[in-house]
Each structure stands twice: as structure tokens, then as C-alpha cells.
Design an enzyme around this catalytic site. Structure first.
Site, PDB file in Angstrom:
ATOM      1  N   ASP A  38      16.043  17.340  54.706  1.00  0.00           N
ATOM      2  CA  ASP A  38      16.006  17.611  53.266  1.00  0.00           C
ATOM      3  C   ASP A  38      14.792  16.952  52.586  1.00  0.00           C
ATOM      4  OD1 ASP A  38      17.198  19.141  51.318  1.00  0.00           O
ATOM      5  OD2 ASP A  38      18.574  17.571  50.648  1.00  0.00           O
ATOM      6  N   ARG A  42      17.568  19.462  42.512  1.00  0.00           N
ATOM      7  CA  ARG A  42      17.042  19.796  41.179  1.00  0.00           C
ATOM      8  C   ARG A  42      17.036  18.579  40.271  1.00  0.00           C
ATOM      9  NH1 ARG A  42      21.586  24.359  40.746  1.00  0.00           N
ATOM     10  NH2 ARG A  42      21.338  24.201  42.999  1.00  0.00           N
ATOM     11  N   LYS A  63      29.465  17.113  52.098  1.00  0.00           N
ATOM     12  CA  LYS A  63      29.319  18.304  52.923  1.00  0.00           C
ATOM     13  C   LYS A  63      30.278  18.250  54.114  1.00  0.00           C
ATOM     14  CE  LYS A  63      24.336  19.008  52.044  1.00  0.00           C
ATOM     15  NZ  LYS A  63      24.367  20.364  51.478  1.00  0.00           N
ATOM     16  N   LYS A  89      10.335  17.681  47.210  1.00  0.00           N
ATOM     17  CA  LYS A  89      11.685  17.093  47.278  1.00  0.00           C
ATOM     18  C   LYS A  89      11.753  16.214  48.525  1.00  0.00           C
ATOM     19  CE  LYS A  89      16.562  18.325  48.127  1.00  0.00           C
ATOM     20  NZ  LYS A  89      17.575  19.401  48.229  1.00  0.00           N
ATOM     21  N   ASP A 112      26.230  17.642  45.140  1.00  0.00           N
ATOM     22  CA  ASP A 112      25.404  18.166  46.229  1.00  0.00           C
ATOM     23  C   ASP A 112      24.231  18.999  45.696  1.00  0.00           C
ATOM     24  OD1 ASP A 112      24.587  18.586  48.797  1.00  0.00           O
ATOM     25  OD2 ASP A 112      26.165  20.032  49.310  1.00  0.00           O
ATOM     26  N   GLU A 142      21.673  18.053  44.212  1.00  0.00           N
ATOM     27  CA  GLU A 142      20.910  16.865  43.832  1.00  0.00           C
ATOM     28  C   GLU A 142      19.405  17.108  43.820  1.00  0.00           C
ATOM     29  OE1 GLU A 142      21.612  17.550  46.843  1.00  0.00           O
ATOM     30  OE2 GLU A 142      19.711  17.126  47.823  1.00  0.00           O
TER      31      GLU A 142
HETATM   32  N1  BES Z   1      19.662  20.389  50.616  1.00  0.00           N
HETATM   33  C1  BES Z   1      20.657  21.302  50.192  1.00  0.00           C
HETATM   34  C2  BES Z   1      20.269  22.760  50.448  1.00  0.00           C
HETATM   35  C3  BES Z   1      20.386  23.244  51.866  1.00  0.00           C
HETATM   36  C4  BES Z   1      21.625  23.501  52.430  1.00  0.00           C
HETATM   37  C5  BES Z   1      19.251  23.500  52.593  1.00  0.00           C
HETATM   38  C6  BES Z   1      21.694  23.987  53.737  1.00  0.00           C
HETATM   39  C7  BES Z   1      19.324  23.989  53.876  1.00  0.00           C
HETATM   40  C8  BES Z   1      20.543  24.228  54.463  1.00  0.00           C
HETATM   41  C9  BES Z   1      20.907  21.157  48.696  1.00  0.00           C
HETATM   42  O1  BES Z   1      20.798  19.868  48.205  1.00  0.00           O
HETATM   43  C10 BES Z   1      22.300  21.602  48.452  1.00  0.00           C
HETATM   44  O2  BES Z   1      23.188  20.963  48.934  1.00  0.00           O
HETATM   45  N2  BES Z   1      22.464  22.687  47.706  1.00  0.00           N
HETATM   46  C11 BES Z   1      23.738  23.231  47.439  1.00  0.00           C
HETATM   47  C12 BES Z   1      23.778  23.661  45.992  1.00  0.00           C
HETATM   48  C13 BES Z   1      25.139  24.046  45.503  1.00  0.00           C
HETATM   49  C14 BES Z   1      26.025  22.826  45.447  1.00  0.00           C
HETATM   50  C15 BES Z   1      24.995  24.669  44.138  1.00  0.00           C
HETATM   51  C16 BES Z   1      23.959  24.415  48.379  1.00  0.00           C
HETATM   52  O3  BES Z   1      23.013  25.172  48.635  1.00  0.00           O
HETATM   53  O4  BES Z   1      25.071  24.547  48.885  1.00  0.00           O
HETATM   54 ZN    ZN Z   2      19.548  18.597  49.231  1.00  0.00          ZN
HETATM   55 MN    MN Z   3      22.597  18.786  48.424  1.00  0.00          MN
END
Ligand code: BES
Ligand code: ZN
Ligand code: MN
Length: 497
Positions: A293, A356, A282, A270, A352, A354
């Protein structure tokens, strides 16, 4: 840094600026410490009567010991003997290397790898020593101009051993060097700011690796070519940013062509060089950390570098989907339905989620290589950090053999992962009334439903997913990329070669 073995028979005869010996807590000396103690008329025993007690992560410096040729003996605390394991050894090597760097010595000899330790071999301990040494040489300087710490002078680190074991140690040192170099590349890419480390920059970095290593063939697909591949889910994320996306294909072809009819191993990273969340934006606090990321992509590049340096006799292919996730008039909106490269449609309920979306198309692209196995690496979910913290990466797989091999590679390198469930029953949470699936599964088991989403794109091959959201970087005062899981991945590939 240069690594070698030192096979002078009497340890007290070794000429070096710094000699590292280990002492367990409660005063138990390792064999090398005992040799030095005897040669110096009990200098280490005397030290143990003072404030130094051999606790883990402590050290003492002894200078000009009588009967000892080394300029300094650095005594490293190893903690309780019954708790001594691979990770303690690795931290001890790291402490020794950083003490040497701090003392500004140019060469040093470590005896720490001679100490036996359950679940390790001399080769794996030598590997840990070189990786630790290499890592101690990392400094982030790319965008700093003031108050830089001077680069450490330490250029040569030797492992003290007997002549008969030298070859085994050298093999481990070579692997550790490659792993350390791979980690440092991954760390630098992670630490660089998102205005400089863009998808284009990751593409340039891959091309540079292709120039530096003969075995690496690199292709960077631009937006037009990504469109031609019909990567609709990936492109929907990229569309919100002015920064153009890239899709990187980096192949290691072993000497003499593809290795003996074996199918390739594929790594998928990713590569979100910044994740603002998009329209589902966010909160502002710590949003800078979303420059990390792309650490999955960075670990793929770091591992490909290690594989090339080691000239592994195995075809390995790295795939990276890289873009930014930004809010804009062209960005994904909650409710949008997009069509992935596989033909399956996705209702985007949260922009968010994204990672996947970019990964699913990369996983479909991987099918064409008829791989033996595909492993994707992603900072995918905050939920994984809640579940496992910053110690273990989350491992998801439907293939027990593949999962066990990855867990073992993690244990061997101290870059550990923990297996998480992937039962079909969780798939239910991804139901959508308007598409084949939704891109989120609600609050419960967030890291599992993210993996379930990916599993729908990996039906035609053996697959594992590593969620490195908690392990790829550190926050707070020590903020910085860790280079994980380059050790786990490289070790896995070595063991399959
Ligand atoms: N890149 C983030 C995951 C992340 C968040 C990694 C904080 C490390 C620290 C990912 O793209 C994301 O935003 N995931 C969301 C998914 C949710 C919207 C289902 C998350 O984990 O909040
Ligand atoms: Zn992300
Ligand atoms: Mn995200």
C-alpha cells in the site's frame, strides 16, 4: 548493466556471446534474421521447419552457425506481424535479456529494436530495450538467505543499428536505463516486508537519494512538524500505529536553478507501509499484500531517481505522506470527525478508506508550490481492480490536456492507463450529516467516489489521480512489485521538459 550501440556493418561479423534476432509467426523473417539466414546457409529457415514457429514469447538457441561470428544466435518469436506493437517488442526484449541471463552470457547484442513498429520510434524502442534489460537484473534478496539464484553475469547489452541512427538510439537507451533503475527501486521498496520498510525507512531512502544525486534536495518532516502543518486527516490515520509517520519533500532542482520561470510539476504518493484496515479491519486472507500500500510512494521515489539520473531541465517535486493504518486504542473509529489541513471536516465512516485521508493533506500541502500540475499516485481502491483488472491504471482528471498527456506517456512506454469519469453527480455520494463530507461513498463506483473525495482538495491547480491498486504488484506465484507507473510518470516528465 551497461548499454551501448553496435554499428558493425555486416551483422554476421558481429562478435558477441549472444545475438538476438526476431522472427514473426508464419515464418516471416525480420531483416536481421534474413541476414543471418543467408550467411548461415538457411539455418533459420531450417529452424522454422521444426517445432519453432515464431510465436510470441517463444525462443530457440542456435550455436556455432557457419558464416556467423556470434557464438549463439537467439531467435525470438514476435507473434503475428499484423499484431506486432510496442508491448510485443518490449516483451521480446525482456525475453531476450532473460534468456541471456539464463545462459549466463556476459554480453549480448539485440537487433529487435531495429524492427519498425507502429506508434514507436527508434528512440522509444531503444528506451524499451534498456528498461527491459535493467528489469531483468532485478532480484529480491534483501531478506532471503537460502537457495538464491546466482546473479546474472549479463553486464553489457548492445543495440545493433547503423552509425547514422546511433545518437537517437543512445538517447533512448539512456532514458530506458533511468526508467529501469527507477522501477527497480520502486520494486525493492514494494517487496520489502512491512516490519523493515516502515515510514522511517522510506524517509531514509529519500535522504539517501539526496546524497546520491546532487540535484535532489530532501526534507523529512517528523510527527511534530506534521502537527505544525495541521495535517489533521493524515495524523488521524497515523495515530493508530506505534510506528511514527513521516512526510517527505523531495525536490529536483535542475542545473542553473529553477527552469526558466516554469512552475514545478508535483507528484504525490500514498505511502501506507501497511494497511490493516484499522478498526474496520480487513479479512485475514492475503492481508500481507497490504505491505504494497506504499507503492504510490515508491513510484514517486523511483521517478525522482529517474528524473535526477536524466538531469531533466524541469523542477519536479515529490511529496509522500507515509504511515501505517493499524487498529489500537488510539486509532480512528467509525463516526469520528477529523479536520483536514484545508479546514474541511471529514466524517470517517470506514477506517479502511484511509488513503484519501493521508492524500488530502498532502494535496493541500502541494498548493504552496504554485504548481503547473499535481499528479497523485495511490493504491487507493479495490473497486479500481474490479473495474480495470491488472492491465490499466485508473486515471482521473478534470484537465483534458493533462489527462491526454498522461495517457500518451502510458501508451508510449507500455505502462498504460485508462481514463475514468469524474462527473460532479458522483459527489452526492459523499454527503455527511455531521461533517463537510464522508470518507466513503458507498458501493457504487467506489474508485470514482474516492477520486471525487480527492478533487475537493485540488481546486487551486491542474490535477490528475492515478489509482494503481491493480497494477502496482502481482499476486500468486509471481507475487512481486511491478515498478509501475514509473515508466508512465518519467515519460510524462520527459515530454514536459
Ligand atoms: N489500500 C486499499 C485499497 C486496495 C485494496 C488496494 C485491495 C489493492 C487491493 C485501501 O486503503 C482500501 O482499503 N480501500 C477500501 C475503500 C472502501 C473502504 C471504501 C476498499 O477498496 O475496499
Ligand atoms: Zn490503503
Ligand atoms: Mn485501506
Amino acid at each position: 548493466m551497461e548499454f551501448s550501440t553496435q554499428t558493425t556493418a555486416g551483422l554476421q561479423q558481429v562478435r558477441t556471446a549472444a545475438l538476438g534476432v526476431g522472427v514473426f509467426a508464419d515464418g516471416v523473417l525480420t531483416a536481421p534474421a534474413e541476414v543471418i539466414d543467408r550467411a548461415s546457409d538457411g539455418a533459420i529457415s531450417a529452424l522454422l521447419k521444426s517445432e519453432f514457429k515464431g510465436k510470441a514469447n517463444t525462443h530457440a538457441v542456435l550455436r556455432n552457425l557457419p558464416g556467423v561470428k556470434a557464438e549463439r544466435v537467439i531467435v525470438i518469436g514476435l507473434g503475428k506481424q499484423e499484431a506486432y506493437r510496442a508491448s510485443t517488442h518490449s516483451s521480446a526484449e525482456q525475453l531476450f535479456a532473460s534468456v541471456c541471463a539464463g545462459l549466463n552470457v556476459a554480453d549480448a547484442v539485440s537487433t529487435l529494436a531495429t524492427v519498425e513498429c507502429e506508434g514507436t520510434t527508434l528512440r522509444s524502442r531503444a528506451r524499451a530495450m534498456a528498461a527491459a534489460g535493467q528489469r531483468s537484473s532485478y532480484r529480491y534478496e534483501a531478506t532471503r538467505t537460502r537457495d538464491l539464484e546466482p546473479a546474472p553475469k549479463l553486464k553489457k547489452l548492445s543495440l545493433w543499428t547503423t552509425r547514422s541512427k546511433s545518437a537517437e538510439a543512445l538517447a533512448g537507451l539512456k532514458e530506458g536505463t533511468a526508467i529501469g533503475n527507477g522501477m527497480n527501486l520502486a520494486r525493492l521498496l514494494g517487496d520489502m516486508p512491512p516490519n523493515l520498510c516502515t515510514p522511517t525507512y522510506l524517509g531514509e531512502t529519500a535522504k539517501k537519494l539526496g546524497k546520491d544525486f546532487k540535484s535532489l534536495k530532501v526534507e523529512v518532516l517528523d510527527r511534530k512538524k506534521i502537527e505544525a502543518e495541521k495535517m489533521g486527516a493524515f495524523l488521524s490515520v497515523a495515530r493508530g500505529s506505534d510506528e511514527p509517520p513521516v512526510f517527505i519533500v523531495i525536490r529536483h532542482i535542475p542545473k542553473g536553478g529553477k527552469s526558466k520561470g516554469k512552475a514545478p510539476l508535483v507528484l504525490v504518493g500514498k505511502g501506507l507501509t501497511f494497511d490493516s484496515g484499522g478498526i474496520s479491519i480487513k479479512p485475514a486472507a492475503n492481508m500481507d499484500e497490504m505491505k504494497y500500500d506504499m507503492c504510490g510512494a515508491a513510484s514517486v521515489l523511483g521517478t525522482m531517481r529517474a528524473v535526477a539520473e536524466l538531469e531533466l531541465d524541469r523542477e519536479v517535486i515529490g511529496l509522500i505522506a507515509s504511515c501505517e493504518n493499524m487498529p489500537s486504542g488510539r486509532a480512528n473509529k467509525p463516526g469520528d470527525v477529523v479536520t483536514s489541513m484545508s479546514g474541511q471536516t471529514i466524517e470517517i465512516l470506514n477506517t479502511d478508506a484511509e488513503g484519501r485521508l493521508v492524500l488530502c493533506d498532502a494535496l493541500t500541502y502541494a498548493e504552496r508550490f504554485k504548481p503547473e500540475a499535481v499528479i497523485d499516485i495511490a493504491t487507493l481502491t479495490g473497486a479500481c481492480v474490479v473495474a480495470l483488472g491488472h492491465i490499466n491504471s485508473g486515471l482521473f482528471s478534470t484537465d483534458d490536456t493533462l489527462a491526454e498527456d498522461l495517457l500518451a506517456a502510458g501508451r508510449e512506454t507500455g505502462d498504460t492507463a485508462w481514463r475514468m469519469p469524474l462527473d460532479d453527480a458522483y459527489q452526492e455520494q459523499l454527503r455527511s450529516n455531521f461533517a463537510d463530507m464522508a470518507n466513503i461513498g458507498g458501493m457504487p463506483a467506489g474508485s470514482v467516489t474516492a477520486a471525487c473525495f480527492l478533487s475537493r482538495y485540488t481546486k487551486s491547480y491542474s490535477w490528475a489521480h492515478l489509482d494503481i491498486a491493480g497494477t502496482a504488484w502481482k499476486s500468486g506465484k509471481e507475487k512481486g512489485a511491478t515498478g509501475r507507473p514509473v515508466p508512465l510518470l518519467t515519460q510524462f516528465l520527459i515530454s514536459r521538459s
